[in-house]
Design an enzyme around this catalytic site. Structure first.
Site, PDB file in Angstrom:
ATOM      1  N   GLY A 159      54.463  38.946  37.669  1.00 12.50           N
ATOM      2  CA  GLY A 159      54.405  38.308  36.356  1.00 12.50           C
ATOM      3  C   GLY A 159      54.429  36.793  36.364  1.00 12.50           C
ATOM      4  O   GLY A 159      54.791  36.179  35.355  1.00 12.50           O
ATOM      5  N   SER A 160      53.974  36.157  37.459  1.00 11.62           N
ATOM      6  CA  SER A 160      54.000  34.687  37.442  1.00 11.62           C
ATOM      7  C   SER A 160      52.923  34.125  36.507  1.00 11.62           C
ATOM      8  O   SER A 160      53.136  33.090  35.863  1.00 11.62           O
ATOM      9  CB  SER A 160      53.852  34.115  38.855  1.00 11.62           C
ATOM     10  OG  SER A 160      52.548  34.289  39.340  1.00 11.62           O
ATOM     11  N   ASN A 161      51.781  34.791  36.398  1.00  7.29           N
ATOM     12  CA  ASN A 161      50.780  34.333  35.414  1.00  7.29           C
ATOM     13  C   ASN A 161      51.287  34.554  33.994  1.00  7.29           C
ATOM     14  O   ASN A 161      51.061  33.723  33.110  1.00  7.29           O
ATOM     15  CB  ASN A 161      49.442  35.047  35.623  1.00  7.29           C
ATOM     16  CG  ASN A 161      48.615  34.375  36.697  1.00  7.29           C
ATOM     17  OD1 ASN A 161      48.120  33.274  36.503  1.00  7.29           O
ATOM     18  ND2 ASN A 161      48.499  35.021  37.857  1.00  7.29           N
ATOM     19  N   ARG A 203      42.357  58.867  33.414  1.00  9.48           N
ATOM     20  CA  ARG A 203      42.307  57.421  33.141  1.00  9.48           C
ATOM     21  C   ARG A 203      42.099  57.131  31.661  1.00  9.48           C
ATOM     22  O   ARG A 203      42.706  56.226  31.106  1.00  9.48           O
ATOM     23  CB  ARG A 203      41.185  56.769  33.955  1.00  9.48           C
ATOM     24  CG  ARG A 203      41.526  56.635  35.413  1.00  9.48           C
ATOM     25  CD  ARG A 203      40.576  55.714  36.155  1.00  9.48           C
ATOM     26  NE  ARG A 203      40.735  55.899  37.589  1.00  9.48           N
ATOM     27  CZ  ARG A 203      41.677  55.305  38.327  1.00  9.48           C
ATOM     28  NH1 ARG A 203      42.526  54.471  37.769  1.00  9.48           N
ATOM     29  NH2 ARG A 203      41.765  55.533  39.612  1.00  9.48           N
ATOM     30  N   ASN A 211      40.456  38.750  32.619  1.00  9.55           N
ATOM     31  CA  ASN A 211      41.227  38.949  33.847  1.00  9.55           C
ATOM     32  C   ASN A 211      41.203  37.669  34.660  1.00  9.55           C
ATOM     33  O   ASN A 211      40.298  36.843  34.518  1.00  9.55           O
ATOM     34  CB  ASN A 211      40.600  40.083  34.671  1.00  9.55           C
ATOM     35  CG  ASN A 211      41.385  40.383  35.936  1.00  9.55           C
ATOM     36  OD1 ASN A 211      42.621  40.440  35.913  1.00  9.55           O
ATOM     37  ND2 ASN A 211      40.693  40.562  37.054  1.00  9.55           N
ATOM     38  N   HIS A 223      41.417  36.558  38.764  1.00  5.64           N
ATOM     39  CA  HIS A 223      41.252  37.162  40.086  1.00  5.64           C
ATOM     40  C   HIS A 223      41.333  36.045  41.135  1.00  5.64           C
ATOM     41  O   HIS A 223      40.729  34.984  40.959  1.00  5.64           O
ATOM     42  CB  HIS A 223      39.884  37.851  40.130  1.00  5.64           C
ATOM     43  CG  HIS A 223      39.593  38.519  41.441  1.00  5.64           C
ATOM     44  ND1 HIS A 223      40.093  39.767  41.757  1.00  5.64           N
ATOM     45  CD2 HIS A 223      38.861  38.116  42.512  1.00  5.64           C
ATOM     46  CE1 HIS A 223      39.672  40.093  42.977  1.00  5.64           C
ATOM     47  NE2 HIS A 223      38.929  39.111  43.451  1.00  5.64           N
ATOM     48  N   LEU A 252      34.433  46.971  38.545  1.00  2.00           N
ATOM     49  CA  LEU A 252      35.633  46.280  39.029  1.00  2.00           C
ATOM     50  C   LEU A 252      35.326  44.847  39.493  1.00  2.00           C
ATOM     51  O   LEU A 252      34.345  44.623  40.215  1.00  2.00           O
ATOM     52  CB  LEU A 252      36.231  47.082  40.192  1.00  2.00           C
ATOM     53  CG  LEU A 252      37.608  46.637  40.674  1.00  2.00           C
ATOM     54  CD1 LEU A 252      38.642  46.837  39.579  1.00  2.00           C
ATOM     55  CD2 LEU A 252      37.992  47.391  41.926  1.00  2.00           C
ATOM     56  N   ASP A 253      36.216  43.900  39.088  1.00  6.97           N
ATOM     57  CA  ASP A 253      36.102  42.497  39.516  1.00  6.97           C
ATOM     58  C   ASP A 253      34.707  41.920  39.270  1.00  6.97           C
ATOM     59  O   ASP A 253      34.193  41.119  40.066  1.00  6.97           O
ATOM     60  CB  ASP A 253      36.499  42.340  41.000  1.00  6.97           C
ATOM     61  CG  ASP A 253      37.948  42.716  41.240  1.00  6.97           C
ATOM     62  OD1 ASP A 253      38.758  42.578  40.301  1.00  6.97           O
ATOM     63  OD2 ASP A 253      38.276  43.159  42.356  1.00  6.97           O
TER      64      ASP A 253
HETATM   65  C1  GAR Z   1      47.482  37.127  40.891  1.00 14.44           C
HETATM   66  O1  GAR Z   1      47.178  36.411  42.049  1.00 14.44           O
HETATM   67  C2  GAR Z   1      46.219  37.658  40.246  1.00 14.44           C
HETATM   68  O2  GAR Z   1      45.134  36.786  40.369  1.00 14.44           O
HETATM   69  C3  GAR Z   1      45.993  38.925  41.027  1.00 14.44           C
HETATM   70  O3  GAR Z   1      47.273  39.472  41.174  1.00 14.44           O
HETATM   71  C4  GAR Z   1      48.235  38.419  41.216  1.00 14.44           C
HETATM   72  C5  GAR Z   1      49.289  38.726  40.189  1.00 14.44           C
HETATM   73  O4  GAR Z   1      50.354  37.818  40.281  1.00 14.44           O
HETATM   74  N1  GAR Z   1      45.103  39.805  40.358  1.00 14.44           N
HETATM   75  C6  GAR Z   1      44.163  40.527  40.964  1.00 14.44           C
HETATM   76  O5  GAR Z   1      44.040  40.547  42.179  1.00 14.44           O
HETATM   77  C7  GAR Z   1      43.259  41.329  40.056  1.00 14.44           C
HETATM   78  N2  GAR Z   1      42.133  41.806  40.753  1.00 14.44           N
HETATM   79  P1  GAR Z   1      51.399  37.669  39.097  1.00 14.44           P
HETATM   80  O6  GAR Z   1      51.922  39.092  38.775  1.00 14.44           O
HETATM   81  O7  GAR Z   1      52.480  36.818  39.685  1.00 14.44           O
HETATM   82  O8  GAR Z   1      50.709  37.041  37.936  1.00 14.44           O
END
Ligand code: GAR
Length: 216
Positions: A14-16, A67, A109, A111, A146-147
Site C-alpha cells: 500500500g505505498s502507492n 473471476r 493501473n 506498473h 494484462l499490463d
Molecule cells: C508497485 O510497484 C506497483 O507498481 C506494482 O506493485 C507494487 C505495489 O506496491 N504493481 C504491479 O506490478 C501491477 N502489475 P505498493 O503496494 O507499495 O503500492
C-alpha cells in the site's frame, strides 16, 4: 467544487495508496479517496487506509466461484461508495473481461516498468536481465489484456551498474509515488481525454511522457 471520488484496490503493502492519501490531504487536491478494497485480509495497506479514516472492505477471491463473480462483488462495493475512478495500486488479482468493461476509461493501473516492455511478475528483474539502461513506471488505462491498455504517463529512471531487483524497485517506486497522484489529479481536473488507444492530457507540454530528472 465536488472532489472526484476515487476507489483504490490493493493486495499488499500500500505505498502507492499512502502516496495518494498524502496527496489528497491537501485542501486543493481535486480528488478524495472514497474507499479502499483489498482482496487480501492481511494486506498492510488496509491499516494505512484505516488510520486515515477511509472505509475499507475485503473482498476475497476465495469466497467467489469464478473471476466474474469476484469482479461483480468488488464493483458492487465501489458503486456503494459512489466511486467515479478506480485506481489499482498493487492489486495483484487478474480480472475477468467484465470488470474493465464495466469501468472502461475509469480504471487505471500503475506498473513498475516502461510498458510495453516487461509485463507480468518481477518486472524489475526482467529489466535487469535484459540489460536495459533506463526503466521506470507506467500509468495506464486497464483493458482486459494484462499490463496493456493506453498509456497515460510514464516516469523514467536510470538503471545503474550494481543494481539489484531491490535497488531498482525502490528507485522506480519513488517515481510511482510522484506520478500516480499527478495522474489522478489530471483525471479529477477533467484534463484526460481518451480516443481509441491514445490518451491525451490537456495542458501538458508533452502529453504522454513525464521524464523525471535522475536522482543523484
Ligand atoms: C508497485 O510497484 C506497483 O507498481 C506494482 O506493485 C507494487 C505495489 O506496491 N504493481 C504491479 O506490478 C501491477 N502489475 P505498493 O503496494 O507499495 O503500492
Amino acid at each position: 467544487m465536488a472532489k472526484l471520488r476515487v476507489g483504490v484496490l490493493i493486495s499488499g503493502r500500500g505505498s502507492n495508496l499512502a502516496a495518494l492519501i498524502e496527496a489528497a490531504r491537501a485542501a486543493d487536491y481535486p480528488a478524495e479517496i472514497a474507499c479502499v478494497v483489498s482482496n487480501k485480509a492481511d494486506a498492510p495497506g488496509l491499516a494505512i487506509a484505516a488510520a486515515s479514516g477511509i472505509p475499507t472492505t475485503i473482498v476475497s477471491h476465495k469466497d467467489h466461484p469464478d473471476r466474474e463473480s469476484f469482479d461483480r462483488a468488488v464493483s458492487g462495493e465501489l458503486e456503494r461508495q459512489g466511486v467515479e475512478l478506480v485506481v489499482l495500486a498493487g492489486f495483484m488479482r487478474i480480472f475477468s473481461a467484465w470488470f474493465p468493461t464495466r469501468w472502461a476509461d475509469r480504471l487505471i493501473n500503475i506498473h513498475p516498468s516502461l510498458l510495453p516492455a516487461f509485463k507480468g511478475m518481477h518486472v524489475q528483474q526482467q529489466a535487469l536481465d535484459a540489460g536495459v539502461r533506463v526503466s521506470g513506471c507506467t500509468a495506464h488505462l486497464v483493458i482486459p489484456d494484462l499490463d496493456s491498455g493506453p498509456i497515460i504517463a510514464q516516469a523514467a529512471v536510470p538503471v545503474l551498474a550494481g543494481d539489484t531487483e531491490e535497488t531498482l524497485s525502490a528507485r522506480i517506486l519513488r517515481q510511482e509515488h510522484r506520478l500516480y497522484p499527478l495522474v489522478v489529479r489530471w483525471f479529477a481536473e477533467g484534463r484526460v481525454s481518451i480516443g481509441g488507444d491514445r490518451v491525451t492530457v490537456r495542458g501538458l507540454a508533452c502529453d504522454a511522457m513525464l521524464l523525471f530528472s535522475p536522482e543523484p
